[in-house]
Design an enzyme around this catalytic site. Structure first.
Site, PDB file in Angstrom:
ATOM      1  N   HIS A   1       1.637   4.828  -3.166  1.00 31.57           N
ATOM      2  CA  HIS A   1       1.457   5.157  -2.690  1.00 31.57           C
ATOM      3  C   HIS A   1       2.881   6.537  -3.012  1.00 31.57           C
ATOM      4  CE1 HIS A   1      -1.651   6.513  -0.477  1.00 31.57           C
ATOM      5  NE2 HIS A   1      -1.708   5.915   0.409  1.00 31.57           N
TER       6      HIS A   1
ATOM      7  N   HIS B   1       0.633  -1.299   0.190  1.00 31.67           N
ATOM      8  CA  HIS B   1       0.110  -0.051  -0.046  1.00 31.67           C
ATOM      9  C   HIS B   1       0.651   1.015  -0.355  1.00 31.67           C
ATOM     10  CE1 HIS B   1      -3.600   2.387   1.468  1.00 31.67           C
ATOM     11  NE2 HIS B   1      -2.601   3.288   1.372  1.00 31.67           N
ATOM     12  N   GLU B   2       2.087   1.046   1.196  1.00 34.04           N
ATOM     13  CA  GLU B   2       2.775   2.531   0.918  1.00 34.04           C
ATOM     14  C   GLU B   2       3.655   2.638  -0.124  1.00 34.04           C
ATOM     15  OE1 GLU B   2       1.863   4.851   2.914  1.00 34.04           O
ATOM     16  OE2 GLU B   2       0.523   3.094   4.554  1.00 34.04           O
TER      17      GLU B   2
ATOM     18  N   HIS C   1       2.840   6.539  -7.134  1.00 32.03           N
ATOM     19  CA  HIS C   1       2.748   8.443  -7.091  1.00 32.03           C
ATOM     20  C   HIS C   1       4.115   9.178  -6.811  1.00 32.03           C
ATOM     21  CE1 HIS C   1      -1.593  10.364  -6.908  1.00 32.03           C
ATOM     22  NE2 HIS C   1      -0.842  10.244  -8.190  1.00 32.03           N
TER      23      HIS C   1
HETATM   24 ZN   LIG Z   1      -3.236   4.997   2.281  1.00 32.15          ZN
END
Ligand SMILES: [Zn+2]
Length: 675
Positions: free
Chosen positions: A468, A464-465, A471
């Site tokens: 990010h 998940h991290e 991105h």
């Molecule tokens: Zn998040």
């Protein structure tokens, strides 16, 4: 040392020189940087030349350069490696920074220049990104009240001030109600609790100075108690106390605070020219309008309730089989669901863990980024704020892309949870700046000589991290204000939640989930159980979440309710909330919505992002290849490289050819396709 912090850093890739910074250096550097920011902004406002995009908007973009650089470094250490001095600095910086923000947005000369540009925007020959940054800049000023007449400005300031006080009181009342209640347990009353839950109630007892174990209202204590305790009477007592937080009458009751908050928010929206507070809040979001949010939530509500009702019948039979009569109650749900989970999906966490090694999971995330986007990761040595911190240079075809920093282990000085931040964000204005991106997690550190092992949840957090981080790292925009994760809140979780799907790709697990001692692949039966456990009891979880999200939305859409509790009851009645499920957060303790306005009319955004990530990953399912090169390139060109430089809905449509549909989410949650 102020000079050191404010000068160019002569370190590998310009990472902050943490080895030469002491805690005494931060405050003077932040003060000096703030002074530079103020001088820069004052000079823009007082510029005798007519406003141009360059002398106003670009100049504003660059005005906080030194401040962002110093704060990027400071917040990295303050969050991940705190101490008393750093906490004191955080407390000192926060009012200074908010005062600076208000000073900028209330500068009438500056706003006049922005308005002038806005009026002439069609004649300025702006690029699409420039036009968007001008729109966003002006919108930020307008939303802060810059366009109001003086009397309305004063009233807005009063309203905001009162809302801040109410938010603080709401939180403090909640803490007080939580601290005031505990339920002592005798040794027999520990019946049914597994070791970790027994440890939790004993630790809670010690913390409260009690003679023995106690149940408290902290989520990490009461949820396991409700799951495992076989004493129905005690579960009921605990559950009723838990759901009465903020509604116990007397000085800590939050119901009047909720009503006043909703009234003042509506006034704030009206002053600023919006139909409702929900319209004001949603203007900056991908969803855009309250109607769009409600449509999406209701598409999920119907199948979720159907699934929850079917599950409820099974749980009720389990209740009756134990000799209890009457309907399944809210304090029964978690208990029988946990029993059912053990029967149907039992996962031996201890046997699973050796297959999920931290280093192998990092390698898996890097490998996915390589196969999808051609990124390569090489370890680098550079100053770090803690010995556990690891750094990699990220390149593509030999070109530098970013520095990726991983800080994975829990320690007392680290704030809990996991997050991604940028010590430096990507931009091209004023020079080609590449990002320094940090992932911070709280995984258990192994004893010396042993590999770090993760739970499946931990591994998902890592992915998940890292989503990010992608991105941020793949960002390719001109302006820092729209770089990387600077996007609408209901869009920011898309890249992170989307990346979690690659962890579930069997080929990835087969290659990287290998046993720490034997190096063998995870057995496929174990893999299937692990993946199935993630969707267990989703009807319940979806219904309790949606109850809260729909009440939050209704509170802020239209005139404020005189009696929020009555309004809440009406909404739940209309929805047909199942008897044995209540809102995940009821109004008197709905801190997301009332402790500040961060998630007010925004609680829906968790589900909005999940609908999108499921729908976006379905694009890869449709072509039958999770690493399809064409789709990966399109994902980067649209969503991952654009930051907030394009409207989120347009980015999504550019990737998917249409707006997201709910079917992949329903299928992923095991809620059936119809509805
Ligand atoms: Zn998040």
């Amino acid at each position: 040392m102020t000079d050191l912090l404010l000068s160019d850093w002569d370190t590998p890739f310009g990472v902050p020189p943490f080895d030469r910074i002491s805690d005494d250096d931060w405050a003077p550097a932040v003060d000096a940087a703030l002074e530079r920011s103020r001088a820069n902004v004052a000079a823009i406002a007082a510029d005798p030349d007519a406003p141009t995009y360059a002398n106003t908007i670009e100049a504003l973009e660059l005005a906080d350069d030194d401040l962002s650089r110093v704060l990027g470094a400071f917040y990295a250490v303050a969050g991940a490696d705190s101490n008393e001095a750093r906490q004191a600095l955080q407390r000192a910086f926060s009012p200074k920074l908010s005062a600076y923000g208000s000073w900028v947005s209330s500068n009438a000369d500056l706003f006049a220049r922005i308005e002038d540009l806005w009026a002439r925007r069609d004649d300025l020959d702006l690029t699409d990104e420039q036009a968007r940054v001008l729109m966003l800049t002006r919108r930020g000023f307008v939303r802060a009240g810059a366009a109001l007449a003086p009397a309305d400005k004063d009233r807005l300031a009063q309203v905001k001030g009162r809302l801040a006080v109410l938010g603080t009181e709401f939180t403090q009342n909640l803490l007080k109600d939580e601290a005031d209640w505990s339920m002592p347990l005798s040794e027999e009353e520990l019946e049914g609790l597994p070791d970790f839950a027994v440890n939790a109630v004993r630790a809670a007892g010690e913390e409260r100075g009690a003679d023995g174990p106690v149940v408290t209202l902290s989520r990490s204590v009461i949820v396991p108690f409700l799951q495992y305790s076989s004493r129905r009477d005690l579960r009921q007592r605990a559950y009723e106390a838990w759901t009465a937080r903020g509604a116990n009458g007397g000085a800590t009751d939050n119901r009047a605070i909720a009503a006043e908050t909703l009234k003042l928010r509506a006034e704030r929206a009206t002053l600023l020219g919006y139909d409702s507070f929900a319209d004001y809040k949603l203007e900056t979001e991908m969803a855009g309008t309250p109607g769009a949010v409600r449509d999406l939530l209701m598409q999920v509500w119907r199948p979720a309730r159907t699934a929850a009702e079917a599950d409820g019948k099974i749980l009720e039979r389990m209740l009756h089989a134990e000799g209890f009569e009457g309907p399944l109650e809210p304090w029964d749900w978690r208990h029988y669901a946990e029993k059912r989970r053990r029967e149907e999906h039992d996962l031996d966490e201890a046997a699973l863990k050796p297959y999920l090694q931290l280093d192998r999971m990092i390698a898996a995330a890097f490998d996915c980024a390589n196969r999808l986007f051609g990124l390569t990761f090489e370890p680098v040595e550079a100053p770090a704020y803690h010995p556990d911190v690891r750094m990699w240079e990220v390149t593509r075809d030999g070109d530098h892309v970013a520095v990726f920093v991983g800080d994975y282990f829990a320690r007392a000085a680290k704030r809990s949870g996991a997050w991604c931040s940028a010590m430096r964000s990507q931009r091209k204005l004023g020079g080609d700046v590449r990002p320094i991106v940090v992932n911070v997690c709280n995984f258990a550190k192994p004893s010396a000589g042993n590999p770090a092992l993760l739970s499946y949840d931990d591994a998902r957090t890592l992915f998940h991290e890292f989503g990010h981080a992608l991105h941020q790292m793949l960002s390719d925009v001109t302006h820092e204000s729209v770089s990387g994760t600077s996007v609408a809140r209901d869009f920011v979780e898309l890249p992170s939640q989307l990346f979690e799907h690659w962890l579930e790709v069997p080929d990835v697990l087969r290659r990287f989930a290998t046993h720490a001692d034997t190096g063998e692949e995870m057995p496929s039966e174990m893999m299937e159980r692990m993946l199935a456990a993630a969707t267990f009891d989703m009807g319940f979880q979806t219904v309790e979440y949606l109850g809260s999200a729909l009440v939050d939305l209704a509170f802020h859409d239209g005139p404020p309710p005189a009696d929020p509790m009555q309004k809440q009851a009406e909404i739940l009645e209309d929805l047909g909330m199942p008897h044995a499920i209540r809102m995940r957060h009821a109004t008197p303790h709905f801190a997301h919505v009332f402790a500040g306005d961060g998630y007010s009319s925004g609680y829906y955004s968790y589900m909005w992002s999940e609908v999108m990530d499921a729908d976006a990953f379905a694009a890869f399912d449709e072509v039958g290849d999770p690493f399809d090169a064409g789709l990966a390139a399109r994902l980067e060109d649209t969503i991952l490289s654009s930051g907030g430089s394009v409207d989120a809905a347009d980015l999504y449509v550019a990737f998917r050819g249409r707006m997201p549909g709910v079917e992949p989410l329903l299928a992923g949650r095991g809620l059936g396709g119809a509805g």
